[in-house]
Design a protein around this motif. Structure first.
Motif, PDB file in Angstrom:
ATOM      1  N   MET A 127       0.853  -1.178   0.000  1.00 18.88           N
ATOM      2  CA  MET A 127       0.000   0.000   0.000  1.00 18.88           C
ATOM      3  C   MET A 127       0.893   1.234   0.000  1.00 18.88           C
ATOM      4  SD  MET A 127      -2.732   1.604   2.694  1.00 18.88           S
ATOM      5  CE  MET A 127      -1.433   2.087   3.790  1.00 18.88           C
ATOM      6  N   LEU A 128       0.593   2.165  -0.855  1.00 23.51           N
ATOM      7  CA  LEU A 128       1.313   3.431  -0.928  1.00 23.51           C
ATOM      8  C   LEU A 128       0.317   4.541  -0.667  1.00 23.51           C
ATOM      9  CD1 LEU A 128       4.009   4.881  -1.694  1.00 23.51           C
ATOM     10  CD2 LEU A 128       3.060   5.052  -4.010  1.00 23.51           C
ATOM     11  N   SER A 129       0.664   5.470   0.221  1.00 23.00           N
ATOM     12  CA  SER A 129      -0.243   6.565   0.545  1.00 23.00           C
ATOM     13  C   SER A 129       0.521   7.879   0.605  1.00 23.00           C
ATOM     14  CB  SER A 129      -0.916   6.314   1.896  1.00 23.00           C
ATOM     15  OG  SER A 129      -1.725   7.425   2.256  1.00 23.00           O
ATOM     16  N   ASP A 130      -0.135   8.931   0.142  1.00 22.27           N
ATOM     17  CA  ASP A 130       0.432  10.267   0.274  1.00 22.27           C
ATOM     18  C   ASP A 130      -0.220  11.019   1.431  1.00 22.27           C
ATOM     19  OD1 ASP A 130      -2.079  10.913  -0.702  1.00 22.27           O
ATOM     20  OD2 ASP A 130      -1.356  11.928  -2.502  1.00 22.27           O
ATOM     21  N   GLY A 131      -1.012  10.321   2.230  1.00 22.58           N
ATOM     22  CA  GLY A 131      -1.703  10.924   3.365  1.00 22.58           C
ATOM     23  C   GLY A 131      -3.125  11.331   3.021  1.00 22.58           C
ATOM     24  N   GLN A 132      -3.444  11.423   1.728  1.00 19.17           N
ATOM     25  CA  GLN A 132      -4.805  11.750   1.307  1.00 19.17           C
ATOM     26  C   GLN A 132      -5.416  10.623   0.484  1.00 19.17           C
ATOM     27  OE1 GLN A 132      -4.747  15.517  -0.684  1.00 19.17           O
ATOM     28  NE2 GLN A 132      -4.087  16.617   1.129  1.00 19.17           N
ATOM     29  N   CYS A 133      -4.602  10.002  -0.348  1.00 21.82           N
ATOM     30  CA  CYS A 133      -5.045   8.889  -1.188  1.00 21.82           C
ATOM     31  C   CYS A 133      -4.163   7.688  -0.882  1.00 21.82           C
ATOM     32  CB  CYS A 133      -4.915   9.235  -2.673  1.00 21.82           C
ATOM     33  SG  CYS A 133      -5.953  10.613  -3.187  1.00 21.82           S
ATOM     34  N   ALA A 134      -4.698   6.511  -1.178  1.00 16.02           N
ATOM     35  CA  ALA A 134      -3.920   5.288  -0.985  1.00 16.02           C
ATOM     36  C   ALA A 134      -4.103   4.390  -2.201  1.00 16.02           C
ATOM     37  CB  ALA A 134      -4.368   4.560   0.274  1.00 16.02           C
ATOM     38  N   TRP A 135      -3.036   3.711  -2.572  1.00 16.53           N
ATOM     39  CA  TRP A 135      -3.041   2.789  -3.689  1.00 16.53           C
ATOM     40  C   TRP A 135      -2.563   1.444  -3.162  1.00 16.53           C
ATOM     41  CZ3 TRP A 135      -0.929   7.616  -3.507  1.00 16.53           C
ATOM     42  CH2 TRP A 135      -1.550   8.605  -4.283  1.00 16.53           C
ATOM     43  N   THR A 136      -3.271   0.370  -3.517  1.00 17.83           N
ATOM     44  CA  THR A 136      -2.929  -0.950  -3.011  1.00 17.83           C
ATOM     45  C   THR A 136      -2.722  -1.933  -4.155  1.00 17.83           C
ATOM     46  OG1 THR A 136      -5.237  -1.654  -2.851  1.00 17.83           O
ATOM     47  CG2 THR A 136      -4.273  -0.604  -0.901  1.00 17.83           C
ATOM     48  N   GLY A 137      -1.999  -2.983  -3.857  1.00 16.64           N
ATOM     49  CA  GLY A 137      -1.788  -4.039  -4.836  1.00 16.64           C
ATOM     50  C   GLY A 137      -1.183  -5.254  -4.170  1.00 16.64           C
ATOM     51  N   THR A 138      -1.039  -6.313  -4.943  1.00 19.71           N
ATOM     52  CA  THR A 138      -0.400  -7.520  -4.450  1.00 19.71           C
ATOM     53  C   THR A 138       0.637  -7.982  -5.462  1.00 19.71           C
ATOM     54  OG1 THR A 138      -2.099  -8.922  -5.452  1.00 19.71           O
ATOM     55  CG2 THR A 138      -2.417  -8.319  -3.147  1.00 19.71           C
ATOM     56  N   VAL A 139       1.647  -8.639  -4.963  1.00 22.20           N
ATOM     57  CA  VAL A 139       2.701  -9.215  -5.790  1.00 22.20           C
ATOM     58  C   VAL A 139       2.737 -10.703  -5.463  1.00 22.20           C
ATOM     59  CG1 VAL A 139       5.149  -9.179  -6.348  1.00 22.20           C
ATOM     60  CG2 VAL A 139       3.982  -7.047  -5.736  1.00 22.20           C
ATOM     61  N   SER A 140       2.528 -11.538  -6.475  1.00 24.79           N
ATOM     62  CA  SER A 140       2.470 -12.983  -6.247  1.00 24.79           C
ATOM     63  C   SER A 140       3.860 -13.606  -6.270  1.00 24.79           C
ATOM     64  CB  SER A 140       1.604 -13.648  -7.313  1.00 24.79           C
ATOM     65  OG  SER A 140       2.267 -13.615  -8.568  1.00 24.79           O
ATOM     66  N   GLU A 141       3.927 -14.824  -5.776  1.00 26.26           N
ATOM     67  CA  GLU A 141       5.176 -15.582  -5.811  1.00 26.26           C
ATOM     68  C   GLU A 141       5.641 -15.773  -7.249  1.00 26.26           C
ATOM     69  OE1 GLU A 141       7.034 -19.697  -3.901  1.00 26.26           O
ATOM     70  OE2 GLU A 141       4.902 -19.236  -3.640  1.00 26.26           O
ATOM     71  N   ALA A 142       4.699 -16.029  -8.153  1.00 28.27           N
ATOM     72  CA  ALA A 142       5.035 -16.210  -9.571  1.00 28.27           C
ATOM     73  C   ALA A 142       5.615 -14.926 -10.169  1.00 28.27           C
ATOM     74  CB  ALA A 142       3.808 -16.652 -10.357  1.00 28.27           C
ATOM     75  N   GLU A 143       5.058 -13.768  -9.796  1.00 31.78           N
ATOM     76  CA  GLU A 143       5.576 -12.495 -10.299  1.00 31.78           C
ATOM     77  C   GLU A 143       6.995 -12.238  -9.797  1.00 31.78           C
ATOM     78  OE1 GLU A 143       1.691  -9.693 -10.872  1.00 31.78           O
ATOM     79  OE2 GLU A 143       2.138 -10.340  -8.829  1.00 31.78           O
ATOM     80  N   ILE A 144       7.261 -12.611  -8.563  1.00 31.34           N
ATOM     81  CA  ILE A 144       8.606 -12.449  -8.007  1.00 31.34           C
ATOM     82  C   ILE A 144       9.594 -13.318  -8.780  1.00 31.34           C
ATOM     83  CG2 ILE A 144      10.043 -12.883  -5.971  1.00 31.34           C
ATOM     84  CD1 ILE A 144       7.508 -12.096  -4.313  1.00 31.34           C
ATOM     85  N   SER A 145       9.226 -14.565  -9.025  1.00 28.08           N
ATOM     86  CA  SER A 145      10.095 -15.475  -9.780  1.00 28.08           C
ATOM     87  C   SER A 145      10.334 -14.953 -11.195  1.00 28.08           C
ATOM     88  CB  SER A 145       9.478 -16.874  -9.847  1.00 28.08           C
ATOM     89  OG  SER A 145       9.434 -17.442  -8.563  1.00 28.08           O
ATOM     90  N   ARG A 146       9.280 -14.470 -11.836  1.00 29.71           N
ATOM     91  CA  ARG A 146       9.386 -13.945 -13.197  1.00 29.71           C
ATOM     92  C   ARG A 146      10.310 -12.720 -13.252  1.00 29.71           C
ATOM     93  NH1 ARG A 146       4.536 -14.723 -14.396  1.00 29.71           N
ATOM     94  NH2 ARG A 146       3.667 -12.856 -13.449  1.00 29.71           N
ATOM     95  N   GLU A 147      10.150 -11.826 -12.313  1.00 35.20           N
ATOM     96  CA  GLU A 147      10.982 -10.619 -12.283  1.00 35.20           C
ATOM     97  C   GLU A 147      12.444 -10.968 -12.029  1.00 35.20           C
ATOM     98  OE1 GLU A 147      11.800  -6.546 -12.588  1.00 35.20           O
ATOM     99  OE2 GLU A 147       9.969  -7.615 -13.094  1.00 35.20           O
TER     100      GLU A 147
END
Length: 89
Positions: A35-55
């Motif tokens: 989660m990333l926030s600037d104190g007014q808005c927040a953005w969330t996401g997930t990173v899977s095990e497969a994405e880590i391996s691919r990267e």
């Protein structure tokens, strides 16, 4: 579940302050939420095990080393201060 929260100042806007929260179950290598926030808005996401391996493969880097670098960049906080730069786009 473990969580960390770090304050970051992106190189793309050094005067801005953002908060980066990372949460994971076993270790970062099994995937994590972010989660990333600037104190007014927040953005969330997930990173899977497969994405880590691919990267890691895309970067031609040993997976364990890649996960260690993720740990340093995303959750180490003061230990890695000044060693990693963040850009917000």
């Amino acid at each position: 579940m473990e969580k960390t929260l770090n304050r970051i100042h992106p190189v793309s806007d050094p005067e801005a302050t953002y908060f980066l929260q990372v949460s994971w179950e076993k270790d970062l290598g099994t995937g994590f939420g972010i989660m990333l926030s600037d104190g007014q808005c927040a953005w969330t996401g997930t990173v899977s095990e497969a994405e880590i391996s691919r990267e890691a493969a895309d970067m031609e880097m040993n997976r364990e080393k890649y996960v260690e670098e993720l740990r340093k960049a995303l959750i180490a906080g003061e230990e890695s201060a000044g060693k990693y730069n963040f850009a917000i786009s």
